[in-house]
Design a protein around this motif. Structure first.
Motif, PDB file in Angstrom:
ATOM      1  N   SER A  69       5.291   6.628  -3.119  1.00  0.00           N
ATOM      2  CA  SER A  69       4.146   5.775  -2.880  1.00  0.00           C
ATOM      3  C   SER A  69       2.970   6.597  -2.365  1.00  0.00           C
ATOM      4  O   SER A  69       1.832   6.452  -2.842  1.00  0.00           O
ATOM      5  N   ILE A  92      -0.822   7.272  -4.213  1.00  0.00           N
ATOM      6  CA  ILE A  92      -2.118   7.006  -3.577  1.00  0.00           C
ATOM      7  C   ILE A  92      -2.923   8.297  -3.494  1.00  0.00           C
ATOM      8  O   ILE A  92      -4.148   8.303  -3.729  1.00  0.00           O
ATOM      9  N   ALA A  98      -4.336   9.053  -6.966  1.00  0.00           N
ATOM     10  CA  ALA A  98      -5.414   8.108  -7.292  1.00  0.00           C
ATOM     11  C   ALA A  98      -6.681   8.457  -6.523  1.00  0.00           C
ATOM     12  O   ALA A  98      -7.791   8.410  -7.077  1.00  0.00           O
ATOM     13  N   PHE A 110       2.734   1.661   5.444  1.00  0.00           N
ATOM     14  CA  PHE A 110       3.640   2.765   5.799  1.00  0.00           C
ATOM     15  C   PHE A 110       4.123   2.692   7.240  1.00  0.00           C
ATOM     16  O   PHE A 110       4.816   3.591   7.695  1.00  0.00           O
ATOM     17  N   LEU A 158       6.400  -2.605  -0.758  1.00  0.00           N
ATOM     18  CA  LEU A 158       5.651  -1.339  -0.690  1.00  0.00           C
ATOM     19  C   LEU A 158       5.094  -0.981  -2.065  1.00  0.00           C
ATOM     20  O   LEU A 158       3.950  -0.543  -2.190  1.00  0.00           O
ATOM     21  N   THR A 167       1.185  -0.497  -3.008  1.00  0.00           N
ATOM     22  CA  THR A 167       0.718   0.735  -3.649  1.00  0.00           C
ATOM     23  C   THR A 167      -0.042   0.408  -4.923  1.00  0.00           C
ATOM     24  O   THR A 167      -1.128   0.951  -5.161  1.00  0.00           O
ATOM     25  N   LEU A 211      -3.426  -1.123  -4.094  1.00  0.00           N
ATOM     26  CA  LEU A 211      -4.296  -0.101  -3.517  1.00  0.00           C
ATOM     27  C   LEU A 211      -4.845   0.817  -4.606  1.00  0.00           C
ATOM     28  O   LEU A 211      -6.054   1.093  -4.665  1.00  0.00           O
ATOM     29  N   VAL A 212      -3.991   1.260  -5.500  1.00  0.00           N
ATOM     30  CA  VAL A 212      -4.402   2.161  -6.587  1.00  0.00           C
ATOM     31  C   VAL A 212      -5.397   1.446  -7.505  1.00  0.00           C
ATOM     32  O   VAL A 212      -6.418   2.021  -7.898  1.00  0.00           O
ATOM     33  N   ILE A 248      -8.769   1.242  -5.841  1.00  0.00           N
ATOM     34  CA  ILE A 248      -9.429   2.553  -5.875  1.00  0.00           C
ATOM     35  C   ILE A 248     -10.035   2.807  -7.250  1.00  0.00           C
ATOM     36  O   ILE A 248     -11.189   3.232  -7.376  1.00  0.00           O
TER      37      ILE A 248
END
Lengths: 287, 437
Positions: A264, A268, A271, B331, B402, B406, B409-410, B413
């Motif tokens: 994970s 990130i 990215a 996390f 999780l 992820t 979030l990606v 972005i």
């Protein structure tokens, strides 16, 4: 003559044997009583309060020495000290259950001036009672008085906590049968092989006390220790099976957890770096 | 959200900001009153158990005792102080304070977006994402104190945008004392206080929403600029406020304060089930202590992600803070639902710069994220309310959660239109400031 003597010997032996049997039956019926036919006086609101002023742990043998001498003005009543445990069970599902106890008292108990039944539950290690929850139950008049003694840390797993004791005071009913429903919660159990931890409940300690008069200084209350007998239907012990972690999972859970976290984090990271690279390429093109 | 097609400064006829604010306020008042009714008439209480903890601690403080006598009170004494009127006026005083903070967050969101010249429609929709989020209006009315923290964070951002360095530093020191997690914003804030972009006492030029090109110049690292006046000032003021608050609390409440309010949060490893992927690992190892190496390894993913996000996005300060918060929560060793509000309050601030459309990418992200939570909650229900051993399945559900975090979030972005918070100062003496278009 010989046969007559022989018959007398047999009769005497039978009576002797019968008496021994009766004694042994009554002993097993008594269960986990601490003291036989004993009265004592306490000057605190709770019996366990008096106990913890002299003792610091829940040692079984020390539990016998909690009685104090009564002053002369407290009336003494010769009341038989036996009660029957009609029903005892853990009801509900999951981590939040109720310990249900039904106690039957005899009619002579109802006629004495000892009107308050005190139930002292020494909780096994794997469960706890929430003092705040019990207080709100008391406010809703489910109990006359209730308090938790010993370890009340609500967040510790059972192998890190100590035992706790709940003392419940209820007014005895007209018909002599009193039911008490105590809410209990499971602690996290030590890890094992089977996936479940067995928590067994012993029998409560029962007392019959005179009523507590609030705000009266130096009040002495007489309490009678009750012997607990079980009814015919109540023979099995009360058990609560609580889910527990399985030891054989340990290694692969740790490995997979860390691999997942790394994967994970890597996604990130990639990215973020790609995105900032794209932005800086755009800027250099536009400049 | 697209910017090109709609007319500027036109609010939708059905919802002006004022109407939105008033209706949100009425909704919260209604929920507080309803909550009182439910608490006294139903078995399941509306009020959060934490509120009872705060109130008990506050009444202990009011009678001159330590609020830490209340078990599980793990906050700053300031919170108990704020709730002392609970025992004087009414027990709902705290809920009104928290809900008022919640409304204040809405106001701040609007002000922040308006300062960057976001259109009225986009502004209102962004504010709605906070004010009408069911999670948001229940959290304050149930008595959770997180809205206060959110309001402070947004006030810090606003202060920075207006050039009030001391004010921002003061509130930053206070918020880190109140709730330890905002320490993660220290590095991006320090980085953004570049003397080329920010001068104390002056209103910094802000990058507007309409600016199509980014005005960042190539990054050249100079050691001298690392210790700029602004950075030193911010560090000293916020550090001073943080230490002063802790010193005063320690003076009154001693080691209890240190353990319960600070150290507990830094060392918390709760083996009880929660959304974190680490819960089962912690439970299986709880009988023995973790070695220093093991603790370091488990901290590594968190640390790496935080650094990567800061160094990639610090100039777009709000976006950086949002990503950092989501990653920090994902996390963390312990995740409870109340932590989500930490990034919910920053989400409306980044939406105007997102190229993600609600249909269908946005909806996919929402469904995946909520779906993963729901999946976890179902297994949690089996464990806690049915008493079935589903630890392994529950742990796998946290892995899925999780993965969902992820993915979202990606995607965020990838779809974000990078936009630094501060524009360039054109002249070197800082007196004549021009914004670059």
């Amino acid at each position: 003559m010989g046969s007559k003597r022989g018959r007398s010997v047999i009769a005497a032996t039978s009576i002797f044997l019968a008496m021994s049997c009766l004694n042994s039956i009554s002993t097993t019926q008594v269960g986990t009583s601490m003291l036989d036919s004993d009265t004592f006086c306490i000057s605190d609101q709770y019996i366990m309060q008096s106990y913890f002023t002299t003792q610091s742990s829940l040692n079984e043998s020390e539990f016998r020495h909690l009685h104090k001498e009564c002053s002369e003005n407290i009336p003494y009543e010769d009341v038989p000290a036996v009660a029957t445990l009609q029903h005892r069970d853990v009801t509900g599902e999951g981590s939040h259950r109720h310990l249900l106890t039904t106690i039957k008292l005899r009619s002579f108990h109802l006629q004495s001036h000892l009107h308050e039944l005190v139930i002292v539950e020494r909780l096994p290690l794997g469960v706890f009672a929430d003092p705040f929850e019990l207080q709100s139950l008391q406010q809703r008049r489910a109990f006359r008085d209730v308090s938790v003694f010993g370890d009340t840390d609500l967040e510790q797993p059972s192998f890190r906590s100590n035992r706790s004791v709940v003392e419940i005071h209820v007014e005895i009913n007209g018909n002599g049968e009193t039911s008490v429903k105590l809410p209990l919660h499971a602690r996290y159990q030590p890890i094992g092989e089977s996936g479940y931890s067995r928590v067994e409940f012993g029998e409560p300690d029962l007392f019959l006390c005179s009523r507590h008069v609030p705000n009266q200084e130096h009040e002495q209350r007489r309490c009678l220790v009750l012997s607990v007998g079980r009814s015919k239907t109540q023979t099995r012990s009360v058990v609560w099976e609580i889910p527990a972690g399985i030891r054989s999972h340990t290694e692969y859970v740790s490995v997979v957890t860390f691999v997942a976290a790394l994967l994970s984090a890597f996604s990130i990271l990639v990215a973020s770096l790609l995105s900032s690279k794209v932005e800086s390429c755009k800027n250099t093109k536009e400049l | 959200m697209s910017r090109g097609s709609e007319k500027p400064d036109e609010s939708p006829k059905w919802m002006s900001f004022r109407t939105l604010l008033v209706s949100s306020m009425l909704l919260r008042v209604f929920l507080i009153i309803y909550g009182e009714w439910q608490d006294s008439h139903m078995e399941v209480r509306y009020t959060d158990i934490d509120y009872t903890v705060f109130s008990d601690a506050a009444s202990l403080m009011a009678s001159g005792e330590s609020p830490y006598k209340r078990t599980t009170y793990r906050y700053s004494p300031l919170l108990a102080l704020l709730l002392v009127p609970n025992s004087i006026f009414h027990r709902s005083w705290g809920k009104f304070i928290f809900s008022a903070s919640d409304l204040l967050v809405g106001l701040f969101i609007r002000e922040i977006l308006k300062l960057r010249k976001v259109s009225e429609k986009v502004c209102t929709v962004s504010v709605m994402v906070w004010l009408l989020n069911p999670f948001t209006f229940t959290i304050g009315t149930r008595g959770n104190c997180e809205p206060i923290v959110c309001a402070m964070i947004l006030w810090i951002i606003l202060s920075l945008m207006k050039g009030n360095l001391s004010q921002a530093a003061f509130w930053y020191g206070l918020v880190v004392h109140f709730r330890v997690y905002p320490i993660i914003y220290a590095l991006p804030i320090i980085l953004v206080l570049d003397s080329k972009l920010f001068r104390s006492g002056q209103k910094p030029p802000l990058e507007d929403w309409n600016t199509l090109t980014s005005s960042t110049e190539k990054k050249t690292f100079r050691l001298k600029s690392l210790f700029s006046r602004e950075r030193i000032m911010f560090g000293l003021i916020s550090g001073g406020v943080f230490l002063a608050c802790n010193a005063v609390s320690f003076y009154f409440y001693g080691h209890e304060f240190l353990h319960e309010a600070l150290l507990y949060h830094l060392t918390r490893t709760d083996p009880r089930h929660n959304f974190s992927i680490y819960f089962y690992h912690i439970y299986l190892h709880y009988e023995r202590q973790f070695s220093a190496v093991e603790k370091l390894i488990s901290f590594l993913p968190q640390f790496t992600v935080q650094l990567a996000l800061v160094f990639s996005f610090s100039k777009d300060l709000v976006f950086c803070m949002f990503l950092q918060t989501v990653a920090f929560v994902a996390f963390n060793k312990v995740i409870t639902a109340q932590y989500f509000v930490w990034f919910y309050c920053l989400l409306p601030l980044i939406l105007p710069w997102s190229r993600m459309k609600l249909k269908w990418e946005g909806l996919l992200c929402i469904i995946l994220w909520i779906g993963a939570q729901t999946h976890w909650l179902l297994w949690g229900y089996m464990l806690e309310f049915k008493g079935v051993n589903v630890f392994l399945q529950l742990w796998m559900a946290s892995l899925v959660f999780l993965a969902a975090n992820t993915f979202v979030l990606v995607k965020i972005i990838q779809r974000h239109r990078f936009s630094p918070l501060f524009g360039q100062y054109v002249s070197s003496d800082g007196k004549n400031v021009k914004k670059l278009d």
